[in-house]
Enzyme design. Structure first.
Site, PDB file in Angstrom:
ATOM      1  N   CYS A   2       0.866  -1.161   0.000  1.00  0.00           N
ATOM      2  CA  CYS A   2       0.000   0.000   0.000  1.00  0.00           C
ATOM      3  C   CYS A   2       0.909   1.218   0.000  1.00  0.00           C
ATOM      4  CB  CYS A   2      -0.838   0.045   1.282  1.00  0.00           C
ATOM      5  SG  CYS A   2      -1.748  -1.477   1.578  1.00  0.00           S
ATOM      6  N   ARG A  27       1.341   1.709  -5.850  1.00  0.00           N
ATOM      7  CA  ARG A  27       1.545   0.683  -4.828  1.00  0.00           C
ATOM      8  C   ARG A  27       0.248  -0.055  -4.479  1.00  0.00           C
ATOM      9  NH1 ARG A  27       6.240   1.193  -2.263  1.00  0.00           N
ATOM     10  NH2 ARG A  27       5.442  -0.011  -0.525  1.00  0.00           N
ATOM     11  N   TRP A  75      -3.801  -1.824  -1.230  1.00  0.00           N
ATOM     12  CA  TRP A  75      -3.840  -3.050  -2.041  1.00  0.00           C
ATOM     13  C   TRP A  75      -4.166  -4.152  -1.037  1.00  0.00           C
ATOM     14  CZ3 TRP A  75      -1.115  -7.741  -2.424  1.00  0.00           C
ATOM     15  CH2 TRP A  75      -1.270  -8.422  -3.643  1.00  0.00           C
ATOM     16  N   ASN A 101       1.296  -0.153   5.920  1.00  0.00           N
ATOM     17  CA  ASN A 101       1.617  -0.917   4.706  1.00  0.00           C
ATOM     18  C   ASN A 101       2.336  -2.174   5.166  1.00  0.00           C
ATOM     19  OD1 ASN A 101       2.578  -1.853   2.207  1.00  0.00           O
ATOM     20  ND2 ASN A 101       4.381  -0.532   2.311  1.00  0.00           N
ATOM     21  N   GLY A 102       1.763  -3.337   4.904  1.00  0.00           N
ATOM     22  CA  GLY A 102       2.416  -4.580   5.328  1.00  0.00           C
ATOM     23  C   GLY A 102       1.385  -5.574   5.823  1.00  0.00           C
ATOM     24  N   GLU A 488       8.735 -11.932 -21.826  1.00  0.00           N
ATOM     25  CA  GLU A 488       8.437 -10.563 -21.394  1.00  0.00           C
ATOM     26  C   GLU A 488       7.303  -9.956 -22.233  1.00  0.00           C
ATOM     27  OE1 GLU A 488       8.925  -8.834 -18.934  1.00  0.00           O
ATOM     28  OE2 GLU A 488       8.745  -6.748 -19.529  1.00  0.00           O
ATOM     29  N   LYS A 492       3.808  -8.620 -20.735  1.00  0.00           N
ATOM     30  CA  LYS A 492       3.305  -7.248 -20.943  1.00  0.00           C
ATOM     31  C   LYS A 492       1.859  -7.281 -21.445  1.00  0.00           C
ATOM     32  CE  LYS A 492       5.445  -5.399 -19.144  1.00  0.00           C
ATOM     33  NZ  LYS A 492       6.677  -5.791 -18.508  1.00  0.00           N
ATOM     34  N   GLU A 495      -0.665  -8.619 -18.633  1.00  0.00           N
ATOM     35  CA  GLU A 495      -0.896  -7.813 -17.437  1.00  0.00           C
ATOM     36  C   GLU A 495      -1.656  -6.528 -17.709  1.00  0.00           C
ATOM     37  OE1 GLU A 495       2.680  -6.575 -15.387  1.00  0.00           O
ATOM     38  OE2 GLU A 495       3.718  -6.260 -17.277  1.00  0.00           O
ATOM     39  N   HIS A 511       6.521 -29.422 -29.257  1.00  0.00           N
ATOM     40  CA  HIS A 511       6.329 -30.308 -28.098  1.00  0.00           C
ATOM     41  C   HIS A 511       4.999 -30.029 -27.396  1.00  0.00           C
ATOM     42  CE1 HIS A 511      10.331 -31.843 -28.636  1.00  0.00           C
ATOM     43  NE2 HIS A 511      10.788 -30.604 -28.693  1.00  0.00           N
ATOM     44  N   LYS A 610       2.626  -1.880  -8.104  1.00  0.00           N
ATOM     45  CA  LYS A 610       3.967  -1.661  -8.628  1.00  0.00           C
ATOM     46  C   LYS A 610       5.026  -2.312  -7.758  1.00  0.00           C
ATOM     47  CE  LYS A 610       6.871   0.135 -11.491  1.00  0.00           C
ATOM     48  NZ  LYS A 610       6.951  -0.595 -12.761  1.00  0.00           N
TER      49      LYS A 610
HETATM   50  C1  F6R Z   1       5.769  -6.677 -14.787  1.00  0.00           C
HETATM   51  C2  F6R Z   1       6.206  -6.208 -13.492  1.00  0.00           C
HETATM   52  C3  F6R Z   1       6.412  -7.216 -12.417  1.00  0.00           C
HETATM   53  C4  F6R Z   1       7.726  -6.895 -11.679  1.00  0.00           C
HETATM   54  C5  F6R Z   1       7.892  -7.833 -10.475  1.00  0.00           C
HETATM   55  C6  F6R Z   1       9.211  -7.598  -9.773  1.00  0.00           C
HETATM   56  O1  F6R Z   1       5.622  -5.616 -15.689  1.00  0.00           O
HETATM   57  O2  F6R Z   1       6.388  -5.044 -13.288  1.00  0.00           O
HETATM   58  O3  F6R Z   1       6.421  -8.503 -12.922  1.00  0.00           O
HETATM   59  O4  F6R Z   1       8.783  -7.041 -12.570  1.00  0.00           O
HETATM   60  O5  F6R Z   1       6.844  -7.621  -9.581  1.00  0.00           O
HETATM   61  O6  F6R Z   1       9.306  -6.293  -9.314  1.00  0.00           O
HETATM   62  P1  F6R Z   1      10.699  -5.668  -8.938  1.00  0.00           P
HETATM   63  O7  F6R Z   1      11.515  -5.581 -10.173  1.00  0.00           O
HETATM   64  O8  F6R Z   1      10.349  -4.312  -8.398  1.00  0.00           O
HETATM   65  O9  F6R Z   1      11.335  -6.551  -7.916  1.00  0.00           O
END
Ligand code: F6R
Length: 615
Positions: A2, A27, A75, A101-102, A488, A492, A495, A511, A610
Site C-alpha cells: 500500500c 503501490r 492493495w 503498509n504490510g 516478457e 506485458k 498484465e 512439443h 507496482k
Molecule cells: C511486470 C512487473 C512485475 C515486476 C515484479 C518484480 O511488468 O512489473 O512482474 O517485474 O513484480 O518487481 P521488482 O523488479 O520491483 O522486484
C-alpha cells in the site's frame, strides 16, 4: 502493499496528503482513506476505489482541515477492498489513528486476546488489531505514544511501515518500519512521512530512510528521534539528499506513464551506462564490480534471483554472462528459491534484480543467501530501497522513477547493467578477445540511437494492435537471447490488456503448443537476423502451414520472413547479445496500444501493484 503519507507542519495537510497518495497509487489502488486533525477532532474519510473517489468523499464529508494528516492507498491483503477495511483505522477510544503498509501475520491470536479484553473490531484487517494493541499497551502500562508503539511492535510478527497519531499528543507522529519502505522528508518546520519520497519531492530534498526495525518520533519544532524497536538504542538520523525531481515523476505530456517510460528508454539507457562505459578508451568501470571483482572471478557459479520482468532480465543475463564470462549461471524465481532449501555456499555469487528494490520475495531470498554465506550483488532502480541496502554491493540502473505498473524502462536498463557486468567480467577473466570487447562497447554506446529508431515502429504497432485487439489468446516465440524477450512480451500483454498470452522458446512449439495454432491464433515471432534466424524461419513455416497469424519482429531489410509473415515490424540491426534491447521495444508498444484500444487502465492494471511488498 500500500502507499502511506503523513504530514505534520504549518501548511494545510489535506492537499499534500491527497497529492502524495496519487503519486503512490502505483503501490495499490483498491481503496483509500485520509485522516485530518484540526486541533479539536480526528476527521476520517475512507472509500473503496481510487484516490479520486476519496477526494469526492472527503469534500462531501468536509474532512479536509488541519495541519496534521495521514492518508493511505490500499492493495488489499486482509479483508476485501471496501470502505470499512480502508485505512486509517482508529483505536476503540477513537484517540489513536494508524496507517499501515504490510501484514501482521500473528493478528489472529492478538485479536482474540484483545476481544477477551473487551475490544471491538469493525473491520477484517490486521491493522485494526495493531492500533488496538497499541492502545491496550498504552492504557495498561500508562505509556507515552512512542513507547506504546514500541512495546506493541515487539509483540507482532510480520511486516510494516506505519504512522500512528494520538490526539493526546497532537504535535507528533510516530513512524516505524520492518520490511516495508518508509522515507521521512525533513523540511523547515514540517515533516513528511511516506512510502517513498515522491509525495514530498517539491517541498524538500532532505530525506531520512528508516531502516528495518527502526522507529521515529517526529515532533513539530523538535529534532527527529530514531530508535531501534527491539533494544531501544538511539540511532543518529542520516539525512540524505534526494536525486529525483518532480518532472521525473509526472507524465510529461504523454497519455500514460507507461508510454512516457517506453519513450524514455533511449535516454535512460544512456543514464545507465554514463560514467561506466567509456567505449573509446575500451573501459567498463562499475564501482560495485571493481571493488568485488575477485568474488565474481572466484565464484563457482552465479545465482540470479528476481521476480516477474526482473526475472526475465535475469534470463537474458544468464545467456550473456555464460557466453562472455563463461561463469555458470542459474536463474531462480525468488519466491520459489526462498522456500526450497536451496544449496548455496560461500563460493556462490548471488545477483538480485529488482526495479523497486522492495519485492518481498526477492528480499527474503537475499537474506537467505547471505545467511548461507553467499556474496549478494543488487541490481536495483530505486535508490535507497531495501534491496539496495540489504545487498553487499550493487549497481543502480538509473532508470528514474517507473510509475506505470508494467515494467518497461526498468527491463531495458537492467539488461544494460547486466550486459556491462558480463563484459567487464569477461574482460577480467580473459574470456573475450580485446577486439570483441571493444566492438561490444562501441555497439552498446550507440544502442540508445537504435532504441530511438525502434520506437519509430509505434505507428505500425498501433495498426497491428487494431487488428488483434480482440484476440482471446496470443503466443510469443523467440530463441536464444530472444526467448526471455518472448516471455516478457507475453507478460506485458497479459498484465495490461488481460489477453491470455504465453511465451515459448520457438523450438518448443512442436512439443505441445503447436496444437493451439489455428487461423484465430496470433503468434508474435521474434526473428532478428542473427544466430538462430534459419531455425526461427522454419518455426514460422510450421505456424504458417497451420494457418496461424504471424506478427514478426525482424531486422530492417529482411525479405525471407516478410514473405511468410502476415505483418512485420522492422527494427535496427544489432549483434545477437544486444538484440533484446531492441526487440523488446515493439512488444511494449504492441501491448500498450492493445490495452488502450481495449479500454484498459494501462498504468494501473487490475489486481496488480507496482511494488510487491507482500509474499
Ligand atoms: C511486470 C512487473 C512485475 C515486476 C515484479 C518484480 O511488468 O512489473 O512482474 O517485474 O513484480 O518487481 P521488482 O523488479 O520491483 O522486484
Amino acid at each position: 502493499m500500500c502507499g502511506i503519507v503523513g504530514y505534520i507542519g504549518y501548511r494545510e495537510a489535506y492537499p499534500i496528503v491527497i497529492k502524495g497518495l496519487k503519486r503512490l497509487e502505483y503501490r495499490g489502488y483498491d481503496s483509500a482513506g485520509v485522516m485530518l486533525y484540526d486541533g479539536k477532532a480526528l476527521n476520517v474519510s475512507k472509500t473503496k476505489g481510487k484516490v479520486s473517489n476519496l477526494e469526492e468523499k472527503s469534500a462531501s464529508e468536509n474532512t479536509i482541515n488541519g495541519s496534521i494528516g495521514m492518508g493511505h492507498t490500499r492493495w488489499a491483503t486482509h479483508g476485501v477492498p471496501n470502505d470499512v477495511n480502508s485505512h486509517p483505522h482508529l483505536s476503540n477510544s477513537g484517540e489513536l489513528a494508524i496507517i499501515h503498509n504490510g501484514i501482521i501475520e500473528n493478528y489472529e491470536p492478538l485479536k482474540k486476546e484483545l476481544i477477551n479484553r473487551g475490544y471491538v473490531f469493525h473491520s477484517d484487517t490486521d491493522t485494526e488489531v495493531l492500533i488496538n494493541l497499541i492502545e491496550d499497551v498504552q492504557k495498561k502500562d500508562k505509556l507515552k505514544l512512542g513507547k506504546a508503539v514500541q512495546v506493541a511492535l515487539n509483540q507482532v510478527v510480520g511486516a510494516y511501515a506505519i504512522c500512528v497519531f494520538d490526539t493526546k499528543k497532537p504535535n507528533e507522529i510516530v513512524a516505524a518500519r520492518l520490511g516495508s519502505p518508509l522515507a521521512i522528508g525533513v523540511g523547515e518546520g514540517e515533516f513528511f512521512i511516506a512510502s517513498d519520497a515522491s509525495p514530498f519531492i517539491e517541498y524538500t530534498s532532505n530525506a531520512i530512510y528508516l531502516e528495518d526495525e527502526e522507529m521515529a518520533i517526529v515532533r513539530l519544532y523538535k529534532p527527529i528521534k530514531i530508535r531501534k524497536i527491539k533494544d531501544d538504542t538511539l540511532v543518529d538520523p542520516y539525512v540524505q539528499e534526494l536525486q529525483m525531481n518532480l518532472e521525473q515523476i509526472e507524465k510529461g505530456g504523454y497519455e500514460h506513464f507507461m508510454l512516457k517510460e517506453i519513450y524514455e528508454q533511449p535516454n535512460v539507457i544512456k543514464d545507465t551506462y554514463r560514467g561506466r562505459l567509456l567505449a573509446n578508451s575500451g573501459i567498463i568501470q562499475m564501482a560495485g564490480i571493481e571493488d568485488n571483482i575477485e568474488k565474481f572471478l572466484n565464484a563457482d557459479r552465479i545465482l540470479i534471483i528476481a521476480c516477474g520482468t526482473s526475472w526475465h532480465a535475469g534470463l537474458v543475463a544468464e545467456y550473456i554472462i555464460e557466453e562472455f564470462a563463461r561463469i555458470p549461471v542459474e536463474v531462480e524465481y525468488a519466491s520459489e528459491f526462498r522456500y526450497r532449501n536451496p544449496i548455496i555456499t560461500n563460493k556462490d555469487v548471488v545477483i538480485a534484480i529488482s526495479q523497486s528494490g522492495e519485492t518481498a520475495d526477492t528480499l527474503a531470498a537475499i537474506k537467505l543467501s547471505k545467511e548461507k554465506g553467499a556474496f549478494v550483488f543488487g541490481v536495483c532502480n530505486v535508490v535507497g530501497s531495501s534491496i539496495s541496502r540489504e545487498t553487499h554491493a550493487g549497481a543502480y540502473t538509473h532508470a528514474g522513477p517507473e510509475i506505470g505498473v508494467a515494467s518497461t524502462k526498468a527491463f531495458t536498463t537492467q539488461i544494460t547493467v547486466l550486459t556491462m557486468m558480463a563484459l567487464r567480467l569477461a574482460k577480467a577473466k580473459g574470456t573475450i578477445s580485446n577486439s570483441d570487447f571493444h566492438r561490444y562497447l562501441l555497439e552498446l554506446e550507440v544502442i540508445p540511437e537504435k532504441v530511438m529508431e525502434a520506437l519509430q515502429t509505434n505507428d505500425i504497432s498501433k495498426e497491428i494492435a487494431a487488428i488483434y485487439k480482440d484476440a482471446p489468446n496470443c503466443l510469443y516465440l523467440g530463441r536464444g537471447y530472444n526467448f526471455p524477450v518472448a516471455l516478457e512480451g507475453a507478460l506485458k500483454l497479459k498484465e495490461i490488456s488481460y489477453i491470455h498470452a504465453e511465451g515459448y522458446p520457438a523450438a518448443e512449439m512442436k512439443h505441445g503448443p503447436i496444437a493451439l495454432i489455428d487461423e484465430k491464433m496470433p503468434v508474435v515471432v521474434i526473428a532478428p537476423k542473427q544466430n538462430h534466424y534459419d531455425k526461427v524461419v522454419s518455426n514460422i513455416q510450421e505456424i504458417k502451414s497451420r494457418s496461424g497469424k504471424i506478427i514478426a519482429i525482424v531486422t530492417k531489410g529482411d525479405v525471407q520472413v516478410k514473405d511468410l509473415a502476415d505483418h512485420v515490424i522492422e527494427i535496427p540491426d544489432s549483434s545477437d547479445a544486444l538484440s533484446p534491447l531492441l526487440t523488446t521495444i515493439p512488444l511494449q508498444l504492441l501491448s500498450y496500444h492493445i490495452a488502450v484500444m481495449r479500454g484498459c487502465n494501462v498504468d494501473q492494471p487490475r489486481n496488480l501493484a507496482k511494488s510487491v511488498t507482500v509474499e
